[in-house]
Design a protein around this motif. Structure first.
Motif, PDB file in Angstrom:
ATOM      1  N   MET A 198      -6.947  74.907 -23.213  1.00 36.16           N
ATOM      2  CA  MET A 198      -5.632  74.274 -23.296  1.00 36.16           C
ATOM      3  C   MET A 198      -4.758  74.957 -24.344  1.00 36.16           C
ATOM      4  SD  MET A 198      -5.546  72.165 -20.880  1.00 36.16           S
ATOM      5  CE  MET A 198      -3.932  71.466 -21.239  1.00 36.16           C
ATOM      6  N   SER A 199      -5.359  75.554 -25.363  1.00 35.90           N
ATOM      7  CA  SER A 199      -4.566  76.337 -26.315  1.00 35.90           C
ATOM      8  C   SER A 199      -3.909  77.510 -25.603  1.00 35.90           C
ATOM      9  CB  SER A 199      -5.456  76.848 -27.456  1.00 35.90           C
ATOM     10  OG  SER A 199      -6.017  75.782 -28.180  1.00 35.90           O
ATOM     11  N   VAL A 200      -4.701  78.199 -24.768  1.00 38.44           N
ATOM     12  CA  VAL A 200      -4.144  79.299 -23.974  1.00 38.44           C
ATOM     13  C   VAL A 200      -3.054  78.786 -23.052  1.00 38.44           C
ATOM     14  CG1 VAL A 200      -4.677  81.029 -22.212  1.00 38.44           C
ATOM     15  CG2 VAL A 200      -6.269  80.642 -24.100  1.00 38.44           C
ATOM     16  N   TRP A 201      -3.278  77.598 -22.490  1.00 31.82           N
ATOM     17  CA  TRP A 201      -2.298  77.017 -21.570  1.00 31.82           C
ATOM     18  C   TRP A 201      -0.971  76.759 -22.279  1.00 31.82           C
ATOM     19  CZ3 TRP A 201      -0.890  76.333 -16.763  1.00 31.82           C
ATOM     20  CH2 TRP A 201      -0.003  75.315 -16.436  1.00 31.82           C
ATOM     21  N   PHE A 202      -1.016  76.138 -23.438  1.00 33.93           N
ATOM     22  CA  PHE A 202       0.228  75.805 -24.132  1.00 33.93           C
ATOM     23  C   PHE A 202       0.939  77.055 -24.647  1.00 33.93           C
ATOM     24  CE2 PHE A 202      -1.796  71.547 -24.542  1.00 33.93           C
ATOM     25  CZ  PHE A 202      -0.803  70.830 -23.883  1.00 33.93           C
ATOM     26  N   VAL A 203       0.182  78.033 -25.111  1.00 35.04           N
ATOM     27  CA  VAL A 203       0.800  79.296 -25.507  1.00 35.04           C
ATOM     28  C   VAL A 203       1.444  79.965 -24.293  1.00 35.04           C
ATOM     29  CG1 VAL A 203       0.335  81.621 -26.377  1.00 35.04           C
ATOM     30  CG2 VAL A 203      -0.714  79.641 -27.490  1.00 35.04           C
ATOM     31  N   SER A 204       0.784  79.861 -23.136  1.00 33.17           N
ATOM     32  CA  SER A 204       1.336  80.433 -21.903  1.00 33.17           C
ATOM     33  C   SER A 204       2.629  79.731 -21.505  1.00 33.17           C
ATOM     34  CB  SER A 204       0.310  80.339 -20.770  1.00 33.17           C
ATOM     35  OG  SER A 204      -0.862  81.065 -21.082  1.00 33.17           O
ATOM     36  N   LEU A 205       2.688  78.410 -21.695  1.00 34.71           N
ATOM     37  CA  LEU A 205       3.923  77.684 -21.382  1.00 34.71           C
ATOM     38  C   LEU A 205       5.094  78.249 -22.183  1.00 34.71           C
ATOM     39  CD1 LEU A 205       2.837  73.905 -21.248  1.00 34.71           C
ATOM     40  CD2 LEU A 205       3.127  75.514 -19.361  1.00 34.71           C
ATOM     41  N   ALA A 206       4.867  78.437 -23.486  1.00 36.12           N
ATOM     42  CA  ALA A 206       5.934  78.986 -24.331  1.00 36.12           C
ATOM     43  C   ALA A 206       6.265  80.417 -23.920  1.00 36.12           C
ATOM     44  CB  ALA A 206       5.510  78.928 -25.795  1.00 36.12           C
ATOM     45  N   ALA A 207       5.234  81.192 -23.587  1.00 30.43           N
ATOM     46  CA  ALA A 207       5.459  82.582 -23.185  1.00 30.43           C
ATOM     47  C   ALA A 207       6.211  82.678 -21.865  1.00 30.43           C
ATOM     48  CB  ALA A 207       4.114  83.305 -23.078  1.00 30.43           C
ATOM     49  N   LEU A 208       5.996  81.747 -20.974  1.00 32.58           N
ATOM     50  CA  LEU A 208       6.709  81.736 -19.694  1.00 32.58           C
ATOM     51  C   LEU A 208       8.171  81.332 -19.861  1.00 32.58           C
ATOM     52  CD1 LEU A 208       4.004  80.018 -17.439  1.00 32.58           C
ATOM     53  CD2 LEU A 208       4.848  82.363 -17.188  1.00 32.58           C
ATOM     54  N   GLY A 209       8.415  80.375 -20.742  1.00 37.30           N
ATOM     55  CA  GLY A 209       9.776  79.872 -20.888  1.00 37.30           C
ATOM     56  C   GLY A 209      10.659  80.724 -21.763  1.00 37.30           C
ATOM     57  N   MET A 210      10.085  81.371 -22.771  1.00 37.89           N
ATOM     58  CA  MET A 210      10.887  82.090 -23.769  1.00 37.89           C
ATOM     59  C   MET A 210      11.748  83.212 -23.185  1.00 37.89           C
ATOM     60  SD  MET A 210      11.861  82.080 -26.848  1.00 37.89           S
ATOM     61  CE  MET A 210      10.660  81.044 -27.713  1.00 37.89           C
ATOM     62  N   PRO A 211      11.241  84.092 -22.290  1.00 46.60           N
ATOM     63  CA  PRO A 211      12.098  85.170 -21.758  1.00 46.60           C
ATOM     64  C   PRO A 211      13.344  84.639 -21.056  1.00 46.60           C
ATOM     65  CG  PRO A 211       9.798  85.610 -21.264  1.00 46.60           C
ATOM     66  CD  PRO A 211       9.862  84.219 -21.789  1.00 46.60           C
ATOM     67  N   HIS A 212      13.192  83.579 -20.272  1.00 45.31           N
ATOM     68  CA  HIS A 212      14.348  83.010 -19.573  1.00 45.31           C
ATOM     69  C   HIS A 212      15.296  82.339 -20.558  1.00 45.31           C
ATOM     70  CE1 HIS A 212      12.608  83.710 -15.570  1.00 45.31           C
ATOM     71  NE2 HIS A 212      11.442  83.417 -16.139  1.00 45.31           N
ATOM     72  N   LEU A 213      14.737  81.738 -21.597  1.00 46.00           N
ATOM     73  CA  LEU A 213      15.565  81.121 -22.628  1.00 46.00           C
ATOM     74  C   LEU A 213      16.387  82.176 -23.360  1.00 46.00           C
ATOM     75  CD1 LEU A 213      16.347  78.632 -24.320  1.00 46.00           C
ATOM     76  CD2 LEU A 213      14.276  78.970 -25.661  1.00 46.00           C
ATOM     77  N   LEU A 214      15.782  83.324 -23.636  1.00 49.12           N
ATOM     78  CA  LEU A 214      16.492  84.394 -24.332  1.00 49.12           C
ATOM     79  C   LEU A 214      17.558  85.039 -23.446  1.00 49.12           C
ATOM     80  CD1 LEU A 214      13.506  86.107 -26.201  1.00 49.12           C
ATOM     81  CD2 LEU A 214      15.224  84.551 -27.140  1.00 49.12           C
TER      82      LEU A 214
END
Length: 652
Positions: A198-214
């Motif tokens: 789940m740590s990998v999962w939550f880090v992946s969530l942030a990694a997926l959202g950040m490029p589109h946010l930027l």
């Protein structure tokens, strides 16, 4: 008459006594290790909500919510403030203050209110009803969560290739079957891996959202609450519909409170504010930014976040995360069932301890397979996470409203919290949750009936068992007669005695165990020593082992009769032989060797008759529940070769 069964997985072993630090909610020694473990158990459900939440928002009522700037900003603003107010403020900050000896959950909260507000009869009665309904809704949640979570993950295959769409249903059924099949082995072995995954999962969530946010930082403006307000004012009907799906972003929030006893409030709060909350915020903002730039992605926003090369690995990771989320809610159903039996809301259940280190890790076969059948049925009926989302929201919002209501009653009438603070909580939290609840009531005909149907069935079973059990106990007391009179008769009679210790599990010291009477009438002898063991279920999660047993000589020190009060919390095991050891040295000098004792269980055969308080169909239901209750040999961990069942007949 007990209402709980704790059956060991192999040879009879008592549930371990938890250290005081754990009983008190891990007040000492908390750290990143517990926070990591909490990620796997506590946040699995809410952490997988991005898989289906926004997808549902933009698909309800034939895409009533559009991909325009106003609608997207309004929805993302609703999502952010729903998570902030309900989860961060309502649960992480407020609800977790209601610490029942380190434990949480709605039944634990009701037990806390009952203990602290014993003089408020109506308040206690109302809280019991709310606890029953809340527990019943949790069972609906336990059926829907595995189905919607796993299906939403597998539906990512259709994003990889539309031709894979036909695989969603069979693959989901196979995975869910495996999840329920391995429950009997327990979660202690695989639990160590839940947190890292789940740590990998939550880090992946942030990694997926950040490029589109930027790429589109304009979406950060959605954090302002005025966008949600403007959306509701400009398009009230659409906003109301959207709220019915936005609530899916907080599904699983109850776990923050329910699992407090396993990890403690500090590790849970640390995990939430340190990783989970930021990751969820980033991924939802990222999805909003992506939809603004690519409106066609509303069909499945989450999986469109990933580049094409990462979509298949993301489906695999999402499937693992949803399995963990399912595992957590199924384990929660076992815990709720165990607490319900202690509260006389369910008949005895066979509870298997699956860990020698964690007393809270249990398995209940009957509950497991009932949930399995329910999950298989609703997957077959609804066939997609989108269709199932309409059913999900009502169970979640109903549970949230009940929990916050009981909490506010506790705050006002027990803690004497100032009315202004209560009003603030009502306006912020209850107002939000009530709006979500009403939005989901509108979907009753489109699937919302499912959790209501499940809850109605569970409430009927609980109330029937509670009323029928009370009626049987009253009639039983009349048959048993006063224990004091029986002992007086024995002292006045020249009844032969045989060597040894006879142990009679019995709910009180006022009436005579039926097995004791029957043994005398049938064999015309008594044992040299007779111990009546009464299990007292306390409204606390745990009782320290040094405080569990107390001994009373029943007025005479030389007649061979003693009474042992065996106090247990609703998360403790009812291990009668162990009670004999804890009772040594606390009363008359009697050899309380559990390995040499003979155990006599009182049995009562029930037949259908007339109970004015129960209609005929509920009488039949009670008799069926009683007939299928777990045997008390397993309940009390008694050795089969030294246990005898004796009793009588009771006409209902």
């Amino acid at each position: 008459m007990s209402t709980d069964a704790d059956v060991p997985a192999a040879a009879p072993q008592p549930a371990p006594d938890l250290p005081e630090s754990q009983v008190k909610g891990h007040g000492r020694g908390v750290g990143l290790g517990l926070s990591l473990a909490a990620l796997g158990v506590v946040f699995g459900d809410i952490g997988t909500s991005p898989l289906y939440a926004l997808k549902t928002v933009f698909s309800v009522q034939h895409n009533a919510v559009e991909s325009t700037r106003e609608d997207v900003f309004g929805v993302i603003s609703m999502v952010f403030w729903a998570i902030t107010i309900i989860v961060s403020y309502g649960y992480a900050f407020l609800m977790m203050r209601a610490d029942n000896e380190g434990e949480g959950g709605i039944l634990s909260l009701v037990a806390l209110l009952r203990r602290r507000a014993a003089g408020h009869t109506r308040l206690v009665a109302a809280s019991i009803v709310m606890g029953i309904i809340g527990a019943a809704l949790f069972y609906g949640d336990s059926v829907i969560t595995p189905a919607i979570s796993v299906m939403s993950a597998i539906e990512g295959l259709a994003v990889v290739s539309p031709s894979f769409g036909s695989l969603v249903l069979p693959v989901s059924l196979v995975i869910l079957t495996g999840v329920f099949a391995v429950q009997r082995f327990g979660t202690s072995a695989v639990g160590r891996f839940f947190g890292p995954i789940m740590s990998v999962w939550f880090v992946s969530l942030a990694a997926l959202g950040m490029p589109h946010l930027l790429k589109n930082p304009e979406i950060l403006g959605a954090i302002s609450p005025h966008h949600a307000i403007a959306f509701a004012v400009a398009r009230p009907g659409v906003a109301f519909i959207a709220m019915g799906a936005v609530v899916l972003t907080v599904t699983g929030v109850e776990a923050l409170y329910a699992d407090m006893g396993h990890f403690g409030r500090t590790p849970i709060r640390l995990a939430w504010f340190g990783l989970v909350f930021p990751s969820l915020t980033i991924v939802y903002l990222g999805m909003g930014a992506m939809i603004l730039r690519h409106p066609s992605t509303i069909d499945n926003p989450f999986f469109h976040l990933a580049p094409a090369w990462a979509q298949v690995p993301l489906v695999v990771l999402a499937t693992m995360a949803t399995i963990i989320a399912s595992q957590a809610v199924i384990s929660g159903a076992f815990s709720v069932s165990r607490q319900a039996t202690r509260a006389n809301l369910l008949p005895r259940l066979n509870v298997v301890h699956t860990s020698t280190e964690e007393g809270g890790q249990v398995y209940i076969g009957s509950i497991n397979w009932i949930l399995f059948v329910g999950v298989m049925l609703i997957v077959g009926v609804f066939q997609s996470s989108e269709a199932l989302a309409s059913a999900y929201g009502l169970a979640v919002t109903g549970t949230l409203l009940l929990e916050i209501t009981v909490f506010l009653l506790l705050a006002r009438f027990v803690w004497r919290t100032h009315w202004a603070k209560i009003l603030l909580a009502v306006l912020l939290i209850v107002g939000f949750e009530l709006a979500f609840f009403l939005a989901n009531v509108a979907k009753i005909l489109h699937g919302g009936w499912l959790p209501l149907l499940i809850a109605a069935g569970v409430v009927t079973i609980m109330l029937t068992w509670r009323q029928g059990y009370a009626a049987v106990q009253e009639r039983r007391r009349q048959i048993e007669g006063r224990l004091a009179d029986f002992i007086t008769m024995v002292r006045a009679s020249d009844i032969p005695r045989v060597a040894g210790l006879a142990v009679f599990p019995h709910p009180n010291a006022e009436t005579t165990p039926l097995a004791l009477r029957q043994n005398l009438e049938f064999n015309h002898v008594l044992h040299e020593h007779n111990a009546i063991v009464s299990i007292v279920n306390e409204n606390v999660p745990h009782v320290r082992h040094v405080d569990r047993a107390s001994v009373d000589d029943l007025g005479y020190a030389d007649d061979g009769f003693i009474h042992i009060r065996y106090r247990v919390g609703f998360n403790d095991s009812q291990f009668v032989p162990k009670a004999l050891e804890w009772a040594k040295g606390k009363g008359p000098e009697i050899d309380l060797d559990p390995d040499q004792a003979r155990y006599f269980l009182s049995s009562l055969r029930l037949t259908q008759g007339d109970v004015p308080s129960l209609p005929r169909w509920r009488r039949r239901l009670f008799l069926w529940l009683s007939a299928n209750a777990a045997t008390r040999t397993g309940v009390f961990h008694l050795p089969l070769e030294r246990t005898i069942v004796m009793g009588g007949h009771l006409e209902l």
